[in-house]
Every structure is written in structure tokens, then in C-alpha cells.
Design a protein around this motif. Structure first.
Motif, PDB file in Angstrom:
ATOM      1  N   UNK A  56     -13.870  10.690  -8.614  1.00  0.00           N
ATOM      2  CA  UNK A  56     -13.223   9.909  -7.583  1.00  0.00           C
ATOM      3  C   UNK A  56     -12.451   8.756  -8.236  1.00  0.00           C
ATOM      4  N   UNK A  57     -11.196   8.559  -7.848  1.00  0.00           N
ATOM      5  CA  UNK A  57     -10.361   7.500  -8.395  1.00  0.00           C
ATOM      6  C   UNK A  57     -10.031   6.506  -7.291  1.00  0.00           C
ATOM      7  N   UNK A  58     -10.219   5.231  -7.579  1.00  0.00           N
ATOM      8  CA  UNK A  58      -9.871   4.157  -6.654  1.00  0.00           C
ATOM      9  C   UNK A  58      -8.826   3.272  -7.327  1.00  0.00           C
TER      10      UNK A  58
ATOM     11  N   UNK B  81      -3.122  -6.714  -1.141  1.00  0.00           N
ATOM     12  CA  UNK B  81      -3.151  -5.804  -2.270  1.00  0.00           C
ATOM     13  C   UNK B  81      -3.384  -4.369  -1.795  1.00  0.00           C
ATOM     14  N   UNK B  82      -2.513  -3.462  -2.180  1.00  0.00           N
ATOM     15  CA  UNK B  82      -2.689  -2.066  -1.733  1.00  0.00           C
ATOM     16  C   UNK B  82      -3.833  -1.394  -2.475  1.00  0.00           C
ATOM     17  N   UNK B  83      -4.632  -0.652  -1.735  1.00  0.00           N
ATOM     18  CA  UNK B  83      -5.766   0.076  -2.303  1.00  0.00           C
ATOM     19  C   UNK B  83      -5.700   1.530  -1.848  1.00  0.00           C
ATOM     20  N   UNK B  84      -6.016   2.430  -2.766  1.00  0.00           N
ATOM     21  CA  UNK B  84      -5.979   3.861  -2.478  1.00  0.00           C
ATOM     22  C   UNK B  84      -7.206   4.524  -3.088  1.00  0.00           C
ATOM     23  N   UNK B  85      -7.643   5.604  -2.451  1.00  0.00           N
ATOM     24  CA  UNK B  85      -8.748   6.421  -2.953  1.00  0.00           C
ATOM     25  C   UNK B  85      -8.229   7.835  -3.164  1.00  0.00           C
ATOM     26  N   UNK B  86      -8.342   8.322  -4.383  1.00  0.00           N
ATOM     27  CA  UNK B  86      -7.893   9.674  -4.720  1.00  0.00           C
ATOM     28  C   UNK B  86      -9.094  10.548  -5.014  1.00  0.00           C
ATOM     29  N   UNK B  87      -9.095  11.714  -4.432  1.00  0.00           N
ATOM     30  CA  UNK B  87     -10.165  12.672  -4.689  1.00  0.00           C
ATOM     31  C   UNK B  87      -9.969  13.293  -6.070  1.00  0.00           C
ATOM     32  N   UNK B  88     -10.751  14.237  -6.370  1.00  0.00           N
ATOM     33  CA  UNK B  88     -10.749  14.890  -7.672  1.00  0.00           C
ATOM     34  C   UNK B  88      -9.340  15.364  -8.056  1.00  0.00           C
TER      35      UNK B  88
ATOM     36  N   UNK C 271      -1.693  -2.290 -12.715  1.00  0.00           N
ATOM     37  CA  UNK C 271      -2.510  -1.438 -11.857  1.00  0.00           C
ATOM     38  C   UNK C 271      -3.944  -1.403 -12.369  1.00  0.00           C
ATOM     39  N   UNK C 272      -4.882  -1.487 -11.444  1.00  0.00           N
ATOM     40  CA  UNK C 272      -6.304  -1.372 -11.771  1.00  0.00           C
ATOM     41  C   UNK C 272      -6.822  -0.030 -11.260  1.00  0.00           C
ATOM     42  N   UNK C 273      -7.518   0.676 -12.145  1.00  0.00           N
ATOM     43  CA  UNK C 273      -8.078   1.988 -11.828  1.00  0.00           C
ATOM     44  C   UNK C 273      -9.591   1.903 -11.933  1.00  0.00           C
ATOM     45  N   UNK C 274     -10.260   2.298 -10.865  1.00  0.00           N
ATOM     46  CA  UNK C 274     -11.726   2.282 -10.851  1.00  0.00           C
ATOM     47  C   UNK C 274     -12.227   3.708 -10.637  1.00  0.00           C
ATOM     48  N   UNK C 275     -13.108   4.148 -11.527  1.00  0.00           N
ATOM     49  CA  UNK C 275     -13.650   5.501 -11.475  1.00  0.00           C
ATOM     50  C   UNK C 275     -15.145   5.430 -11.209  1.00  0.00           C
ATOM     51  N   UNK C 276     -15.663   6.418 -10.501  1.00  0.00           N
ATOM     52  CA  UNK C 276     -17.087   6.518 -10.249  1.00  0.00           C
ATOM     53  C   UNK C 276     -17.502   7.980 -10.278  1.00  0.00           C
ATOM     54  N   UNK C 277     -18.735   8.222 -10.638  1.00  0.00           N
ATOM     55  CA  UNK C 277     -19.234   9.598 -10.693  1.00  0.00           C
ATOM     56  C   UNK C 277     -19.782   9.999  -9.326  1.00  0.00           C
TER      57      UNK C 277
END
Length: 446
Positions: A107-109, A121-128, A154-160
Motif C-alpha cells: 500500500x502506498x500513501x 496538502x493533497x493526500x492519495x492512497x494507492x493500492x498494490x 513528495x513524501x511517500x509512505x509505505x506499509x505492509x
């Protein structure tokens, strides 16, 4: 406009330490439970409990390693369109995320940093994202305040999938959005001036000069062979042609008074912002009419072109000069100067062309100095603002004092127009065109 960030391999001890620092509370709990289960299994001699402990401890570590490798295999690109917008208009920002590895991501945020004046601030959630895949998201920004605003990084946040590890990556690339002043179209009016613009003023034809005065240039495909200058051709050993007729472009200077003491109030509806927008409207209008234009402030700084006097040239150079002047007006602020003496020094020796001034509050000494700014053989138009009226204090002293200063400018040959709040600038422009010409001037279209 686009920029990107190249991925890195993410190897080394520092990378692993950074990955372990991304353990969430759940991940640390799993790791602690696994260690505790391993200790109990050793004390109690229970091999099954040891296997459970190893599983609990290994799961967050494996997730940390996998996310760390994914973090450095995701590249970003930002496209800003357009890069220069008027105040109140929108610009579109497109973000592209590329997975440059063969393994899918989790998952990418996403969160892009933007100044607060452009919105939240724009925020988006990208699936796999599959291996080698790409995802695109976009958002819009808008500002009522002119200026230059950075977009990014740009800030990229990843989670398992288990929520055991969360890693954040900040890219280094950023863009800059330039918000220029609002402008409005102006009608063609006849201002007092010596020339009326490109092709209508005084011209000189080099093609009609004597052979000794001709300045030839190299032959270009499509040139008329009747314009070949044979003497120069024999001299240089290649085809040379006479230059085309070169019209002398009418010149105009736009003077913007930026003194802090000359204005009151702030914000998009303040007197100073009106003056900046008016100067921008005049600059674009004159460039469209074929004038060579420069922008001058009370500090003596001039922006226009690279030639003598910083006046803009024609063609593509004129468009580039317009961009430079709009960029300057996007960030121009108040000066600490007390008078117009530096502008007077910059204009000293000017013998021709239009002078259009946007002036704030003037005392008697500055009125006399402004009277000396008028060119000898050109027109001078002044839009004088009444700061008290713009600040909502009513006419007050300005009813007589400002009108008296306007009259003093008119007596010295200026076309002086009072700029009151709420008056459309196009109407004031027509009023300047309908005003009687000052002493020693002749009519010209602008």
C-alpha cells in the motif's frame, strides 16, 4: 514542467537500521512477544513454543526488509501545467509513481508539500502496484496572492499488509509555481505621444541607403535574389543580402511606485496590489501593440531586455521580456525608499516615448520630483492612488490635497488620473485617452 527522482539500491547497515526504525507499535509488540516466547521456550524446554517465538520475531523483520527494498525502487515524477498562472487561476499538478522493480509494492500513501496559500496538502492512497507498473494521480492548486510557491518534495509512505512496518521516503525534487498579477484587456486609446507603436512611428530603411552604408547579412533560404548585395558577396565569398527595412519601435516605460510609505493596507484588494495589476495590464497591452517596453520601479531597477536601456525587443524576445517582467511583478514587494529620486536618475536623459506611472501617496516634494520625470518629447500618464480612500477612511483630506497634486502634474504636462477603489482599470485607461494632451505632446495610439 517535470522532474523526477531516481531510485537507489538501499543497501548497507544504515539502510537496515532505518528499516527497523519503521516498526509500528504492532510490529514492536510482535518482536517483543517473539523474543519472550523464545526465552520461555529455552527455560521450559518447549521446542514448539520456540517455533512460535521465531515466527513472531521474524515476521516484522521480514516485512521491514521487504518494505525497505520497495521504498528505494519507487520513482516519482511531477508535471506542473502551466508553470505560470494569473492570480485566481488554477494550475494542474500530475504525480506519476513508477515501480522500477519486478516485485509488486504494498500500500502506498502519497502526500505532496504545498504552501498553505495554495490549499490543503493533497493526500492519495494507492493500492498494490505491479512490477514495472505506473500509477498517476493529479490535483489542482490555486492562489489569490501573487508570488512564487514551491511544490514538493513528495513524501511517500509505505506499509505492509499486517501493519507491522511503516516507512516514509521524502523525494528531493520540487517545482515552482509562479502566480503573476491579474490583468485585464485594455482598449486601444489615443494617448498623447510621439509614436504609436511598431510600424507607425519613424522608420529608417537600410535597404535604401547608399552602398557604403549598407549592413548586409548572409543569404537565407527564401530570400529574394533581387536583394543580393554583390559587392559584399565578392568581398566575403558568399551570398550576402541587404537587410530588410528596420522600423524604429516606439518606446514606453512603465513606472511602478513600490514605496511602503505610499500605500496603506494589504491583501489582494489593497491599493498596492491594484497598482501592480494595473502595471501588468499596461505592460502586456503595450507589448501587444508593438511597443518596446521596460518596467521601472522607484528603486531605479529596470526590467525589459538585454539591450540598451533594458527595453524589450520584438518577436520572440518580446515574449521572453514579457515573461521576465511578469515574473518580477509576481514577487515585487514594498521598498523602504522615501522618494522617487532613483527613478528620476534612471529616467534622466530620456528624450522620447511614453511614460506611464502608477504612483501612491505623494507629498509636495515628491509631486515636484514626479513633475520632472516627464520625458521631453513623449507622453506622461500618471495613475495616482489615494491611500486613505483605498483604506476605507473616506475622502477626508484627499478630497482637496490629492486633487491639487493631480492638477500640479497636469500643469507640467502629465495626464493625471485619480485611481479610486472600485473603478475598473479599463475605464481609467479610457479616461486617460480622452484627457487633453499635455504641453508639447502629440497624439499616438496605445
Amino acid at each position: 514542467m517535470a522532474n523526477g527522482t531516481r531510485p537507489s539500491d538501499g543497501s548497507g547497515r544504515d539502510g537496515l537500521r532505518a528499516a527497523l526504525s519503521g516498526l509500528t507499535t504492532r510490529g514492536r509488540s510482535f518482536l517483543a512477544a517473539g523474543v519472550a516466547a523464545g526465552v520461555c521456550a529455552y527455560v521450559l524446554g518447549q521446542p514448539d513454543l520456540l517455533r512460535v517465538g521465531l515466527l513472531l520475531a521474524a515476521l516484522p523483520l521480514l516485512c521491514a526488509v521487504a518494505l525497505h527494498r520497495t521504498k528505494h525502487r519507487v520513482a516519482s515524477t511531477r508535471v506542473l501545467s502551466p508553470g505560470r498562472v494569473p492570480a485566481g487561476a488554477e494550475a494542474r499538478v500530475q504525480l506519476r509513481m513508477n515501480n522500477v522493480s519486478r516485485l509488486p509494492t504494498g500500500l502506498l500513501m502519497l502526500q505532496d508539500r504545498v504552501p498553505y496559500v495554495l490549499g490543503p496538502r493533497p493526500r492519495f492512497v494507492l493500492d498494490r502496484v505491479e512490477g514495472g507498473g505506473r500509477r498517476e494521480v493529479s490535483y489542482r492548486v490555486r492562489s489569490d496572492l501573487r508570488g512564487r510557491y514551491p511544490l514538493g518534495p513528495l513524501q511517500l509512505r509505505l506499509t505492509d499488509p499486517f501493519g507491522l512496518v511503516e516507512l516514509t521516503r521524502s523525494f528531493t525534487a520540487y517545482d515552482t509555481l509562479t502566480v503573476i498579477p491579474r490583468t485585464e484587456p485594455l482598449p486601444a486609446v489615443r494617448l498623447a505621444g510621439e509614436a504609436s507603436g511598431y510600424g507607425d512611428g519613424r522608420q529608417r530603411s537600410l535597404a535604401l541607403a547608399g552602398d557604403d552604408d549598407v549592413i548586409p547579412r548572409g543569404y537565407r533560404h527564401g530570400d529574394d535574389l533581387r536583394r543580393v548585395h554583390w559587392r559584399s558577396t565578392a568581398r566575403y565569398g558568399e551570398l550576402m543580402v541587404r537587410r530588410e527595412e528596420q522600423p524604429q519601435r516606439a518606446r514606453a516605460t512603465v513606472l511602478l511606485d513600490t514605496r511602503r510609505i505610499a500605500y496603506q493596507g494589504a491583501g489582494p484588494d489593497s491599493a498596492f496590489e491594484w497598482a501592480v495589476s494595473g502595471a501588468a495590464s499596461v505592460l502586456l497591452h503595450l507589448l501587444e501593440r508593438g511597443f518596446s517596453v521596460r518596467l521601472l520601479t522607484d528603486t531605479g531597477d529596470a526590467v525589459g531586455g538585454e539591450g540598451a536601456g533594458s527595453f524589450s525587443a520584438g518577436g520572440q524576445e518580446s515574449a521572453a521580456a514579457a515573461g521576465m517582467m511578469m515574473d518580477m511583478l509576481a514577487v515585487v514587494g514594498h521598498s523602504d525608499g522615501a522618494g522617487l529620486s532613483r527613478a528620476h536618475d534612471a529616467l534622466r536623459g530620456g528624450e522620447e516615448g511614453l511614460l506611464l506611472a502608477f504612483l501612491g501617496d505623494l507629498d509636495d516634494a515628491q509631486v515636484e520630483l514626479a513633475a520632472k520625470l516627464r520625458p521631453r518629447t513623449g507622453a506622461a500618464v500618471a495613475f495616482v492612488l489615494d491611500p486613505a480612500a483605498w483604506a476605507g477612511e473616506g475622502p477626508g483630506r484627499s478630497a482637496g490635497a490629492v486633487e491639487g497634486r493631480l492638477q500640479r502634474l497636469r500643469e507640467t504636462g502629465w495626464t493625471a488620473v485619480a485611481a479610486l477603489p472600485g473603478a475598473p482599470f479599463a475605464d481609467l485607461w479610457r479616461q486617460a485617452g480622452n484627457a487633453p494632451a499635455g504641453r508639447g505632446t502629440s497624439g499616438g495610439w496605445a
